[in-house]
Design a protein around this motif. Structure first.
Motif, mmCIF file in Angstrom:
data_model
loop_
_atom_site.group_PDB
_atom_site.id
_atom_site.type_symbol
_atom_site.label_atom_id
_atom_site.label_comp_id
_atom_site.label_asym_id
_atom_site.label_seq_id
_atom_site.Cartn_x
_atom_site.Cartn_y
_atom_site.Cartn_z
ATOM 1 N N ASN A 1 -37.890 -22.301 30.919
ATOM 2 C CA ASN A 1 -37.768 -21.633 31.959
ATOM 3 C C ASN A 1 -39.116 -22.008 32.895
ATOM 4 N N LEU A 2 -38.584 -21.835 34.772
ATOM 5 C CA LEU A 2 -39.733 -22.232 35.220
ATOM 6 C C LEU A 2 -40.558 -21.355 35.391
ATOM 7 N N ILE A 3 -42.225 -22.143 35.168
ATOM 8 C CA ILE A 3 -43.294 -20.657 35.570
ATOM 9 C C ILE A 3 -44.161 -21.821 36.519
ATOM 10 N N GLY A 4 -44.251 -22.257 37.281
ATOM 11 C CA GLY A 4 -45.109 -22.398 38.057
ATOM 12 C C GLY A 4 -45.051 -23.723 38.716
ATOM 13 N N VAL A 5 -45.250 -24.107 40.270
ATOM 14 C CA VAL A 5 -45.786 -25.007 39.762
ATOM 15 C C VAL A 5 -47.168 -26.013 39.950
ATOM 16 N N THR A 6 -46.892 -27.772 40.159
ATOM 17 C CA THR A 6 -48.649 -28.393 40.473
ATOM 18 C C THR A 6 -48.235 -28.726 42.047
ATOM 19 N N ASN A 7 -49.998 -28.698 42.511
ATOM 20 C CA ASN A 7 -49.188 -30.529 43.044
ATOM 21 C C ASN A 7 -50.308 -31.345 42.292
ATOM 22 N N LYS A 8 -51.058 -32.082 43.730
ATOM 23 C CA LYS A 8 -52.241 -33.713 43.456
ATOM 24 C C LYS A 8 -52.661 -33.253 41.755
ATOM 25 N N GLY A 9 -53.573 -33.430 40.718
ATOM 26 C CA GLY A 9 -53.790 -33.684 39.306
ATOM 27 C C GLY A 9 -53.252 -34.475 38.935
ATOM 28 N N THR A 10 -54.039 -33.838 37.384
ATOM 29 C CA THR A 10 -53.979 -34.756 36.191
ATOM 30 C C THR A 10 -53.487 -33.021 35.391
ATOM 31 N N TYR A 11 -52.473 -33.121 35.139
ATOM 32 C CA TYR A 11 -52.285 -31.783 34.117
ATOM 33 C C TYR A 11 -51.442 -32.922 32.551
ATOM 34 N N VAL A 12 -52.516 -32.003 31.569
ATOM 35 C CA VAL A 12 -52.738 -32.187 30.041
ATOM 36 C C VAL A 12 -51.767 -30.345 29.648
ATOM 37 N N TYR A 13 -50.884 -30.394 28.779
ATOM 38 C CA TYR A 13 -49.653 -29.367 27.957
ATOM 39 C C TYR A 13 -50.200 -29.122 26.689
ATOM 40 N N TRP A 14 -50.402 -28.483 25.805
ATOM 41 C CA TRP A 14 -49.789 -28.376 24.428
ATOM 42 C C TRP A 14 -48.787 -28.071 24.755
ATOM 43 N N ASN A 15 -48.462 -29.320 23.650
ATOM 44 C CA ASN A 15 -46.900 -29.670 23.118
ATOM 45 C C ASN A 15 -46.612 -29.067 22.106
ATOM 46 N N LEU A 16 -46.861 -27.675 20.697
ATOM 47 C CA LEU A 16 -46.790 -27.659 19.757
ATOM 48 C C LEU A 16 -45.912 -26.699 19.561
ATOM 49 N N PHE A 17 -45.984 -25.791 19.720
ATOM 50 C CA PHE A 17 -45.285 -24.066 20.312
ATOM 51 C C PHE A 17 -44.251 -23.955 21.095
ATOM 52 N N GLU A 18 -45.025 -24.887 22.665
ATOM 53 C CA GLU A 18 -43.339 -24.276 23.235
ATOM 54 C C GLU A 18 -43.193 -25.944 24.041
ATOM 55 N N LYS A 19 -42.160 -26.144 24.127
ATOM 56 C CA LYS A 19 -41.543 -27.076 24.910
ATOM 57 C C LYS A 19 -41.987 -27.504 26.232
ATOM 58 N N ILE A 20 -43.060 -27.674 27.302
ATOM 59 C CA ILE A 20 -43.110 -28.237 28.036
ATOM 60 C C ILE A 20 -42.781 -29.437 28.426
ATOM 61 N N GLU A 21 -42.318 -28.751 29.970
ATOM 62 C CA GLU A 21 -41.548 -30.667 31.312
ATOM 63 C C GLU A 21 -42.242 -29.845 31.891
ATOM 64 N N MET A 22 -42.258 -30.628 33.171
ATOM 65 C CA MET A 22 -42.131 -31.016 34.274
ATOM 66 C C MET A 22 -41.805 -31.708 34.921
ATOM 67 N N LYS A 23 -40.511 -30.940 35.919
ATOM 68 C CA LYS A 23 -39.918 -31.729 37.043
ATOM 69 C C LYS A 23 -40.846 -32.231 39.167
ATOM 70 N N VAL A 24 -41.195 -33.462 38.787
ATOM 71 C CA VAL A 24 -41.765 -34.029 39.029
ATOM 72 C C VAL A 24 -40.695 -34.852 40.847
ATOM 73 N N PHE A 25 -41.177 -34.081 42.011
ATOM 74 C CA PHE A 25 -40.679 -34.272 43.960
ATOM 75 C C PHE A 25 -41.520 -34.654 44.736
ATOM 76 N N THR A 26 -41.509 -35.731 45.168
ATOM 77 C CA THR A 26 -41.943 -36.411 45.978
ATOM 78 C C THR A 26 -42.013 -35.337 47.575
ATOM 79 N N MET A 27 -42.892 -35.185 48.351
ATOM 80 C CA MET A 27 -43.057 -34.599 49.532
ATOM 81 C C MET A 27 -42.632 -35.030 50.876
#
Length: 362
Positions: free
Chosen positions: A84-110
């Protein structure tokens, strides 16, 4: 000091201000006098800690428990939790816990100015408005997209999205459908110095959208003014009677004059017409008086013509009866019949002819 780390939590063990290791769920006891400290954090979503990631990732347990995404300045990331899509991110480093939820990120160039079709409308609604420009081209319109003020693309009807992070995106739309221009209440002086007012109408549509945008501003106002000038120029050459008698002909001449200027206004014109000719009050009264007089004269002529025809008919009938006695007797019987139909009782004697006695009654 004793610490309890629940099943949905993790702990950062710190000694004398330095990160030691990651603590998994369980019970722990550390001597605070020896410089130990435990930071207990929620193990879902983004990792929240004041300890730099470069230090945390040296711990293998921590490294296996998280996912990391690096977003460049010209990129945007769409974050999914359990699909489920929950939000977007811009420039930076992002770290997510991947224990109880499956975290994915789709990255697109602008880098490209058009937002790709892979980014759906549902995804776009999560993008901050400052990152993109929305262009809506309705049915019957043509759109023009400018990148850094230079025409880049022409659009048919539809919905379009453009990145404007590293460039300026602007757009214009032009309605190409037929429209009606009403030029109302134009006061014009005729050649015989009579002030009249005209209501006129003309249909137009834009034929060259690009030239229209580059060469014209407030085109409808300019076209309105041009129709005004043409009407004053041409109507002023005619007397009032000529205008009233040759209204359609004058309208055709004005239509041709307007069509000659189509290219100047980037339009196609058709169906020019004079809807109303409004006369001054005094002129209307005079014309009404003349009209009444004309109608009375026509009525008198018709009345006299009917009288002459009636007299001629009577004369012809009298001539026939004079020449034909039988016809004369039939006519007498016809009138006697009409009289008898209107009389309730008639007394006659036995002497003489009945017809003669009835005739004496007339």
């Amino acid at each position: 000091m004793k610490y309890l780390i629940r099943d949905d939590e993790m702990g950062f063990l710190i000694k004398n201000g330095k990160f030691e290791r990651l603590l998994t769920p369980g019970k722990y006891s550390f001597f605070t006098k020896r410089g130990y400290e435990v930071q207990v954090v929620n193990a879902t979503g983004e990792v929240k800690s004041n300890i730099p990631f470069e230090i945390l990732e040296k711990d293998e347990t921590f490294k296996k428990s998280v996912v990391r995404y690096d977003i460049d300045k010209n990129q945007i990331g769409f974050v999914y939790v359990n699909g489920n899509l929950i939000g977007v991110t811009n420039k930076g480093t992002y770290v997510y816990w991947n224990l109880f939820e499956k975290i994915e990120m789709k990255v697109f160039t602008m880098d490209g100015y058009r937002i790709p079709d892979e980014i759906t409308k549902d995804m776009i609604q999560f993008i901050p408005a400052k990152y993109y420009t929305k262009v809506v081209v309705y049915q019957g319109q043509i759109g023009h997209v400018y990148v850094n003020k230079v025409l880049s693309e022409k659009l048919e009807s539809g919905l379009y999205y453009y990145w404007n992070v590293v460039r300026e995106i602007t757009a214009d739309t032009v309605d190409m459908r037929w429209r009606e221009l009403n030029v109302a209440g134009q006061e014009i002086l005729t050649r015989d110095k009579v002030g009249i007012r005209l209501n006129m109408v003309v249909n137009f549509r834009i034929t060259d959208a690009e030239k229209y945008l580059s060469d014209r501003t407030n085109m409808e106002e300019q076209l309105y003014s041009f129709v005004q000038m043409v009407s004053r120029e041409m109507i002023g050459n005619y007397k009032l009677d000529e205008i009233l008698e040759r209204r359609d002909e004058i309208g055709e001449l004005m239509n041709k004059r307007l069509i000659e200027a189509e290219n100047d206004f980037c339009v196609e014109l058709k169906n020019f017409g004079i809807k109303d000719i409004i006369l001054p009050g005094e002129i209307r009264e005079i014309m009404n008086t003349v009209l009444v007089a004309e109608k009375k004269a026509q009525a008198n002529v018709i009345e006299r013509r009917e009288e002459v025809a009636s007299t001629r008919s009577l004369m012809n009938t009298a001539k026939l009866m004079d020449e034909n006695k039988t016809l004369f007797q039939l006519k007498k019987l016809e009138y006697l019949e009409r009289i008898c139909n209107r009389v309730g009782e008639i007394s006659v004697s036995g002497k003489g002819d009945l017809i003669e006695q009835l005739s004496q009654l007339i």
